[in-house]
Write a protein that holds these residues in place. Structure first.
Motif, PDB file in Angstrom:
ATOM      1  N   LYS A 160      -9.636 -40.706 -12.729  1.00 46.02           N
ATOM      2  CA  LYS A 160      -8.699 -39.591 -12.885  1.00 46.02           C
ATOM      3  C   LYS A 160      -7.274 -40.101 -13.044  1.00 46.02           C
ATOM      4  N   VAL A 161      -6.901 -41.083 -12.224  1.00 46.17           N
ATOM      5  CA  VAL A 161      -5.557 -41.650 -12.294  1.00 46.17           C
ATOM      6  C   VAL A 161      -5.339 -42.340 -13.640  1.00 46.17           C
ATOM      7  N   ALA A 162      -6.349 -43.049 -14.119  1.00 49.56           N
ATOM      8  CA  ALA A 162      -6.232 -43.733 -15.412  1.00 49.56           C
ATOM      9  C   ALA A 162      -6.033 -42.732 -16.547  1.00 49.56           C
ATOM     10  N   LYS A 163      -6.777 -41.631 -16.533  1.00 52.16           N
ATOM     11  CA  LYS A 163      -6.616 -40.605 -17.569  1.00 52.16           C
ATOM     12  C   LYS A 163      -5.229 -39.974 -17.493  1.00 52.16           C
ATOM     13  N   LYS A 164      -4.763 -39.721 -16.281  1.00 52.14           N
ATOM     14  CA  LYS A 164      -3.438 -39.126 -16.096  1.00 52.14           C
ATOM     15  C   LYS A 164      -2.354 -40.069 -16.613  1.00 52.14           C
ATOM     16  N   ASN A 165      -2.465 -41.365 -16.268  1.00 49.52           N
ATOM     17  CA  ASN A 165      -1.486 -42.345 -16.730  1.00 49.52           C
ATOM     18  C   ASN A 165      -1.507 -42.481 -18.249  1.00 49.52           C
ATOM     19  N   GLU A 166      -2.691 -42.420 -18.844  1.00 50.39           N
ATOM     20  CA  GLU A 166      -2.786 -42.508 -20.301  1.00 50.39           C
ATOM     21  C   GLU A 166      -2.107 -41.308 -20.964  1.00 50.39           C
ATOM     22  N   LYS A 167      -2.297 -40.133 -20.391  1.00 50.88           N
ATOM     23  CA  LYS A 167      -1.664 -38.935 -20.929  1.00 50.88           C
ATOM     24  C   LYS A 167      -0.140 -39.031 -20.806  1.00 50.88           C
ATOM     25  N   ILE A 168       0.343 -39.495 -19.657  1.00 51.29           N
ATOM     26  CA  ILE A 168       1.788 -39.668 -19.463  1.00 51.29           C
ATOM     27  C   ILE A 168       2.328 -40.683 -20.457  1.00 51.29           C
ATOM     28  N   ASN A 224       1.149 -41.518 -23.398  1.00 50.14           N
ATOM     29  CA  ASN A 224       1.171 -40.946 -24.747  1.00 50.14           C
ATOM     30  C   ASN A 224       2.332 -39.977 -24.929  1.00 50.14           C
ATOM     31  N   ASN A 225       2.622 -39.165 -23.912  1.00 49.55           N
ATOM     32  CA  ASN A 225       3.749 -38.236 -24.003  1.00 49.55           C
ATOM     33  C   ASN A 225       5.077 -38.974 -24.109  1.00 49.55           C
ATOM     34  N   ILE A 226       5.258 -40.006 -23.287  1.00 51.57           N
ATOM     35  CA  ILE A 226       6.498 -40.781 -23.337  1.00 51.57           C
ATOM     36  C   ILE A 226       6.604 -41.508 -24.671  1.00 51.57           C
ATOM     37  N   ASN A 227       5.503 -42.054 -25.140  1.00 49.19           N
ATOM     38  CA  ASN A 227       5.500 -42.797 -26.401  1.00 49.19           C
ATOM     39  C   ASN A 227       5.897 -41.898 -27.573  1.00 49.19           C
ATOM     40  N   LYS A 228       5.413 -40.662 -27.563  1.00 45.60           N
ATOM     41  CA  LYS A 228       5.770 -39.724 -28.633  1.00 45.60           C
ATOM     42  C   LYS A 228       7.239 -39.331 -28.574  1.00 45.60           C
ATOM     43  N   ALA A 229       7.786 -39.204 -27.364  1.00 43.36           N
ATOM     44  CA  ALA A 229       9.164 -38.735 -27.211  1.00 43.36           C
ATOM     45  C   ALA A 229      10.199 -39.850 -27.291  1.00 43.36           C
ATOM     46  N   TRP A 230       9.786 -41.096 -27.297  1.00 42.41           N
ATOM     47  CA  TRP A 230      10.703 -42.230 -27.283  1.00 42.41           C
ATOM     48  C   TRP A 230      11.215 -42.488 -28.700  1.00 42.41           C
ATOM     49  N   ILE A 231      12.138 -41.665 -29.129  1.00 42.56           N
ATOM     50  CA  ILE A 231      12.703 -41.778 -30.480  1.00 42.56           C
ATOM     51  C   ILE A 231      14.217 -41.872 -30.354  1.00 42.56           C
ATOM     52  N   THR A 248       2.529 -50.255 -21.676  1.00 43.21           N
ATOM     53  CA  THR A 248       2.365 -49.614 -20.374  1.00 43.21           C
ATOM     54  C   THR A 248       3.551 -48.719 -20.032  1.00 43.21           C
ATOM     55  N   ILE A 249       3.341 -47.884 -19.039  1.00 45.19           N
ATOM     56  CA  ILE A 249       4.423 -47.048 -18.532  1.00 45.19           C
ATOM     57  C   ILE A 249       5.486 -47.937 -17.902  1.00 45.19           C
TER      58      ILE A 249
END
Length: 101
Positions: free
Chosen positions: A31-39, A41-48, A82-83
């Motif tokens: 569960k933690v791994a899925k949550k971290n992956e989602k976070i 991906n969100n940061i990666n998309k917004a890092w512009i 990584t985060i």
């Protein structure tokens, strides 16, 4: 004889409960791994960030001002894996002389 049976049952119970905890731990880790992956991906998309000078004044500053040029380079370096890499880059940008805290 009574003590041997009681001890056997106690050991069996302990071993069984340890296996359940391991299964729970593995499920929690997933569960933690899925949550971290989602976070991530969100940061990666917004890092512009715009890391190139957009006008002549900014281009002149980038060519003569070393700190500004380094700051633009750090903006352009997008973390990849990584985060923690995003966090380190964010801290570096905060420590930079060009960013007010």
């Amino acid at each position: 004889m009574k003590y041997k049976i009681a001890l056997f049952l106690l050991l069996t119970f302990l071993l069984q409960s340890c296996q359940d905890e391991n299964a729970k731990r593995l499920a929690e880790q997933q569960k933690v791994a899925k949550k971290n992956e989602k976070i991530f991906n969100n940061i990666n998309k917004a890092w512009i960030f715009i890391d190139e000078p957009i006008n002549e004044v900014a281009e002149k500053n980038a060519s003569t001002w070393n700190e500004w040029r380094e700051f633009l380079k750090e903006l352009g370096d997008k973390p990849r894996r990584t985060i923690g890499a995003f966090q380190k880059n964010q801290k570096r940008l905060q420590k930079s002389n060009c960013v007010e805290q």
